[in-house]
Design an enzyme around this catalytic site. Structure first.
Site, mmCIF file in Angstrom:
data_model
loop_
_atom_site.group_PDB
_atom_site.id
_atom_site.type_symbol
_atom_site.label_atom_id
_atom_site.label_comp_id
_atom_site.label_asym_id
_atom_site.label_seq_id
_atom_site.Cartn_x
_atom_site.Cartn_y
_atom_site.Cartn_z
ATOM 1 N N GLN A 1 -3.898 -3.882 17.380
ATOM 2 C CA GLN A 1 -3.228 -4.473 18.542
ATOM 3 C C GLN A 1 -1.907 -5.112 18.102
ATOM 4 O O GLN A 1 -1.118 -5.526 18.944
ATOM 5 C CB GLN A 1 -4.109 -5.545 19.181
ATOM 6 C CG GLN A 1 -5.443 -5.034 19.681
ATOM 7 C CD GLN A 1 -6.342 -6.174 20.087
ATOM 8 O OE1 GLN A 1 -6.212 -6.740 21.194
ATOM 9 N NE2 GLN A 1 -7.246 -6.539 19.203
ATOM 10 N N HIS B 1 -0.415 -1.426 21.054
ATOM 11 C CA HIS B 1 0.544 -2.235 21.821
ATOM 12 C C HIS B 1 1.987 -2.032 21.376
ATOM 13 O O HIS B 1 2.845 -2.882 21.627
ATOM 14 C CB HIS B 1 0.168 -3.722 21.702
ATOM 15 C CG HIS B 1 -1.174 -4.023 22.293
ATOM 16 N ND1 HIS B 1 -1.919 -5.107 21.930
ATOM 17 C CD2 HIS B 1 -1.916 -3.355 23.225
ATOM 18 C CE1 HIS B 1 -3.061 -5.126 22.616
ATOM 19 N NE2 HIS B 1 -3.088 -4.061 23.405
ATOM 20 N N THR C 1 -9.455 -10.478 15.833
ATOM 21 C CA THR C 1 -9.057 -10.400 17.234
ATOM 22 C C THR C 1 -9.996 -11.232 18.093
ATOM 23 O O THR C 1 -11.199 -11.247 17.883
ATOM 24 C CB THR C 1 -9.015 -8.942 17.756
ATOM 25 O OG1 THR C 1 -8.674 -8.957 19.147
ATOM 26 C CG2 THR C 1 -10.327 -8.218 17.551
ATOM 27 N N PRO D 1 -13.103 -16.131 11.782
ATOM 28 C CA PRO D 1 -13.673 -17.487 11.641
ATOM 29 C C PRO D 1 -14.267 -18.021 12.947
ATOM 30 O O PRO D 1 -15.135 -18.882 12.930
ATOM 31 C CB PRO D 1 -12.462 -18.325 11.214
ATOM 32 C CG PRO D 1 -11.489 -17.363 10.643
ATOM 33 C CD PRO D 1 -11.698 -16.077 11.383
ATOM 34 N N ALA E 1 -10.103 -12.908 6.945
ATOM 35 C CA ALA E 1 -10.093 -11.496 6.542
ATOM 36 C C ALA E 1 -9.524 -11.327 5.134
ATOM 37 O O ALA E 1 -9.998 -10.479 4.361
ATOM 38 C CB ALA E 1 -9.261 -10.693 7.540
HETATM 39 C C1 BV8 Z 1 -3.247 -2.783 31.048
HETATM 40 C C2 BV8 Z 1 2.298 -6.625 22.698
HETATM 41 C C3 BV8 Z 1 -3.457 -1.234 32.807
HETATM 42 C C4 BV8 Z 1 3.328 -7.578 23.199
HETATM 43 C C5 BV8 Z 1 0.189 -7.378 23.692
HETATM 44 C C6 BV8 Z 1 -3.346 -8.502 35.714
HETATM 45 C C7 BV8 Z 1 -2.364 -7.522 35.808
HETATM 46 C C8 BV8 Z 1 -2.262 -6.499 34.899
HETATM 47 C C9 BV8 Z 1 -3.175 -6.427 33.869
HETATM 48 C C10 BV8 Z 1 -4.127 -7.401 33.771
HETATM 49 C C11 BV8 Z 1 -4.242 -8.428 34.681
HETATM 50 N N1 BV8 Z 1 -5.294 -9.218 34.301
HETATM 51 C C12 BV8 Z 1 -5.847 -8.731 33.180
HETATM 52 C C13 BV8 Z 1 -5.147 -7.638 32.847
HETATM 53 C C14 BV8 Z 1 -5.350 -6.831 31.739
HETATM 54 C C15 BV8 Z 1 -4.419 -7.358 30.640
HETATM 55 C C16 BV8 Z 1 -5.215 -8.373 29.852
HETATM 56 O O1 BV8 Z 1 -6.065 -7.988 29.098
HETATM 57 N N2 BV8 Z 1 -4.951 -9.682 30.040
HETATM 58 C C17 BV8 Z 1 -5.704 -10.697 29.317
HETATM 59 C C18 BV8 Z 1 -4.804 -11.845 28.919
HETATM 60 C C19 BV8 Z 1 -6.857 -11.142 30.222
HETATM 61 N N3 BV8 Z 1 -4.083 -6.215 29.844
HETATM 62 C C20 BV8 Z 1 -2.948 -5.562 30.078
HETATM 63 O O2 BV8 Z 1 -2.115 -5.900 30.876
HETATM 64 C C21 BV8 Z 1 -2.786 -4.301 29.256
HETATM 65 N N4 BV8 Z 1 -2.419 -3.213 30.106
HETATM 66 O O3 BV8 Z 1 -4.300 -3.293 31.327
HETATM 67 O O4 BV8 Z 1 -2.745 -1.674 31.702
HETATM 68 C C22 BV8 Z 1 -2.902 -1.980 33.994
HETATM 69 C C23 BV8 Z 1 -1.561 -1.826 34.292
HETATM 70 C C24 BV8 Z 1 -1.081 -2.453 35.432
HETATM 71 C C25 BV8 Z 1 -1.912 -3.245 36.218
HETATM 72 C C26 BV8 Z 1 -3.255 -3.427 35.864
HETATM 73 C C27 BV8 Z 1 -3.756 -2.794 34.739
HETATM 74 C C28 BV8 Z 1 -1.695 -4.501 28.232
HETATM 75 C C29 BV8 Z 1 -2.156 -5.501 27.208
HETATM 76 C C30 BV8 Z 1 -1.173 -5.505 26.016
HETATM 77 C C31 BV8 Z 1 -0.376 -6.790 26.006
HETATM 78 N N5 BV8 Z 1 0.487 -6.810 24.827
HETATM 79 N N6 BV8 Z 1 1.002 -7.310 22.626
HETATM 80 C C32 BV8 Z 1 3.664 -8.622 22.162
HETATM 81 O O5 BV8 Z 1 3.022 -8.665 21.091
HETATM 82 O O6 BV8 Z 1 4.584 -9.409 22.443
HETATM 83 S S1 BV8 Z 1 -1.271 -8.159 23.553
HETATM 84 C C33 BV8 Z 1 -1.255 -9.362 22.368
HETATM 85 O O7 BV8 Z 1 -2.587 -9.883 22.374
HETATM 86 C C34 BV8 Z 1 -1.014 -8.942 20.933
HETATM 87 O O8 BV8 Z 1 -0.883 -7.560 20.743
HETATM 88 C C35 BV8 Z 1 -2.310 -9.417 20.253
HETATM 89 O O9 BV8 Z 1 -2.620 -8.701 19.142
HETATM 90 C C36 BV8 Z 1 -3.235 -9.141 21.363
HETATM 91 C C37 BV8 Z 1 -4.631 -9.557 21.320
HETATM 92 O O10 BV8 Z 1 -4.729 -10.826 20.828
HETATM 93 P P1 BV8 Z 1 -5.397 -10.964 19.384
HETATM 94 O O11 BV8 Z 1 -4.829 -9.942 18.484
HETATM 95 O O12 BV8 Z 1 -6.860 -10.962 19.548
HETATM 96 O O13 BV8 Z 1 -4.817 -12.327 18.936
HETATM 97 P P2 BV8 Z 1 -5.371 -13.776 19.329
HETATM 98 O O14 BV8 Z 1 -4.330 -14.753 18.939
HETATM 99 O O15 BV8 Z 1 -5.899 -13.767 20.716
HETATM 100 O O16 BV8 Z 1 -6.660 -13.963 18.393
HETATM 101 C C38 BV8 Z 1 -6.516 -14.008 16.995
HETATM 102 C C39 BV8 Z 1 -7.912 -14.051 16.417
HETATM 103 O O17 BV8 Z 1 -7.809 -14.035 14.992
HETATM 104 C C40 BV8 Z 1 -8.667 -15.302 16.780
HETATM 105 O O18 BV8 Z 1 -9.959 -14.941 17.264
HETATM 106 C C41 BV8 Z 1 -8.793 -16.067 15.463
HETATM 107 O O19 BV8 Z 1 -10.024 -16.760 15.349
HETATM 108 C C42 BV8 Z 1 -8.730 -14.962 14.464
HETATM 109 N N7 BV8 Z 1 -8.199 -15.327 13.143
HETATM 110 C C43 BV8 Z 1 -7.282 -16.282 12.841
HETATM 111 N N8 BV8 Z 1 -7.055 -16.272 11.496
HETATM 112 C C44 BV8 Z 1 -7.832 -15.282 10.973
HETATM 113 C C45 BV8 Z 1 -8.558 -14.685 12.013
HETATM 114 N N9 BV8 Z 1 -9.413 -13.674 11.809
HETATM 115 C C46 BV8 Z 1 -9.580 -13.248 10.542
HETATM 116 N N10 BV8 Z 1 -8.918 -13.761 9.483
HETATM 117 C C47 BV8 Z 1 -8.044 -14.778 9.668
HETATM 118 N N11 BV8 Z 1 -7.391 -15.312 8.606
#
Ligand code: BV8
Length: 259
Positions: free
Chosen positions: A110, A128, A200, A226, A243
């Site tokens: 992602q 993404h 993630t 974690p 990781a």
């Molecule tokens: C889609 C690129 C169909 C940009 C990213 C309303 C309207 C439209 C869509 C939606 C809506 N409501 C919901 C949606 C769906 C929406 C969605 O999922 N929203 C969420 C917030 C609820 N999804 C979309 O819109 C997707 N498209 O559905 O298309 C559609 C189209 C039109 C209309 C309807 C549907 C597109 C989603 C893509 C968004 N773009 N990135 C940019 O980067 O600027 S997403 C962004 O979040 C990043 O890519 C990131 O990678 C990704 C996911 O987050 P994580 O990677 O999980 O990162 P996070 O910080 O959350 O977590 C980190 C984790 O790591 C934690 O758990 C932590 O504990 C852990 N961690 C920390 N340190 C460590 C560790 N783990 C291991 N080792 C460590 N050391």
């Protein structure tokens, strides 16, 4: 500081290595957490400095770009600078090693930081998009760096459309994921026997659906994070540790495959 052996994680690392040793097809899904140890803030951590007053989800949208293209462009320029100063960490490198020790490994990310590729992973499926890509806001055609280097406007105007602007080649919230990436990730997930979810939060769809799909198809689910996530209850192994620490330990526990 407890060592790995002192913690339950040591036994889980050995068990996961055993599963990988006998796996046919492995899928690894990574998120921002795997880049955290490279100094890149995760997507949901509070942003720093100038960006502290913004939420990432509020900037990574077409509406934000439409409303205030300069602010969004500057945010991505700031992130590009962070990534330019970052290097792949031990977790990225360990995944390259694991890929050489199992029959087939498909890496789906992602992340948009390109650190997997820098570490040497190949055929990375970027769900993404990529921070290193710039496209036209109207035609979505690629815009090369030469054009950007000579631009004075922020964001630069697009060479492909008179009303187009340069925008990052990433998938924003509300935008569809690249079909080829989705299809490739779906194909690999439906046929894998081990699915590793690493770093993630499992909150963003449709990326989060792949772990659930793998679990429904009785693949062995391994989560390295974690913190617990919506996938944790379906995980066969949840290793609640960084990781960058666990993945090298898995490499150490893996014997080079006989094949
Ligand atoms: C889609 C690129 C169909 C940009 C990213 C309303 C309207 C439209 C869509 C939606 C809506 N409501 C919901 C949606 C769906 C929406 C969605 O999922 N929203 C969420 C917030 C609820 N999804 C979309 O819109 C997707 N498209 O559905 O298309 C559609 C189209 C039109 C209309 C309807 C549907 C597109 C989603 C893509 C968004 N773009 N990135 C940019 O980067 O600027 S997403 C962004 O979040 C990043 O890519 C990131 O990678 C990704 C996911 O987050 P994580 O990677 O999980 O990162 P996070 O910080 O959350 O977590 C980190 C984790 O790591 C934690 O758990 C932590 O504990 C852990 N961690 C920390 N340190 C460590 C560790 N783990 C291991 N080792 C460590 N050391």
């Amino acid at each position: 500081m407890a060592t790995l052996d002192d913690r339950l994680d040591g036994a889980k690392v050995v068990a996961v290595a055993e599963r990988l040793q006998h796996a046919r097809q492995v899928v690894v899904m990574t998120g921002a957490g795997i880049s955290a140890e490279s100094g890149i803030p995760t997507f949901r951590e509070a942003q720093t400095g100038l960006w502290a007053r913004y939420r990432a989800e509020d900037l990574a949208t077409p509406e934000a770009f439409e409303r205030d293209p300069e602010t969004v462009w500057r945010w991505y320029a700031w992130r590009r600078e962070l990534v330019a100063k970052a290097a792949p960490n031990a977790g990225h490198h360990a995944l390259v090693r694991i890929a050489s020790l199992v029959p087939q490994l498909t890496l789906v990310t992602q992340n948009v930081d390109g650190l997997h590729q820098q570490a040497g992973s190949v055929d990375v499926i970027e769900l993404h998009g990529s921070l290193s890509a710039t496209i036209c806001s109207r035609t979505r055609r690629p815009i090369d760096d030469d054009h950007l280097a000579n631009a004075t406007d922020l964001p630069p105007r697009s060479p492909h459309h008179r009303e187009g602007l340069a925008r990052p080649g990433v998938v924003w919230f509300g935008e569809s994921l690249p079909t080829h990436a989705l299809d490739a990730a779906m194909r690999a997930t439906t046929s894998c026997d081990v699915f590793m979810s690493i770093g993630t939060s499992g909150l963003v769809e449709p990326a989060a659906s792949f772990g659930r799909l793998a679990a429904e198809r009785d693949a062995c689910i391994v989560e390295i994070n974690p913190a617990a996530t919506p996938l944790t209850t379906a995980a066969d192994y949840w290793i609640a540790a960084p990781a960058g620490e666990i993945l090298p330990a898995i490499v150490d526990a893996l014997r080079p495959s006989e094949t």
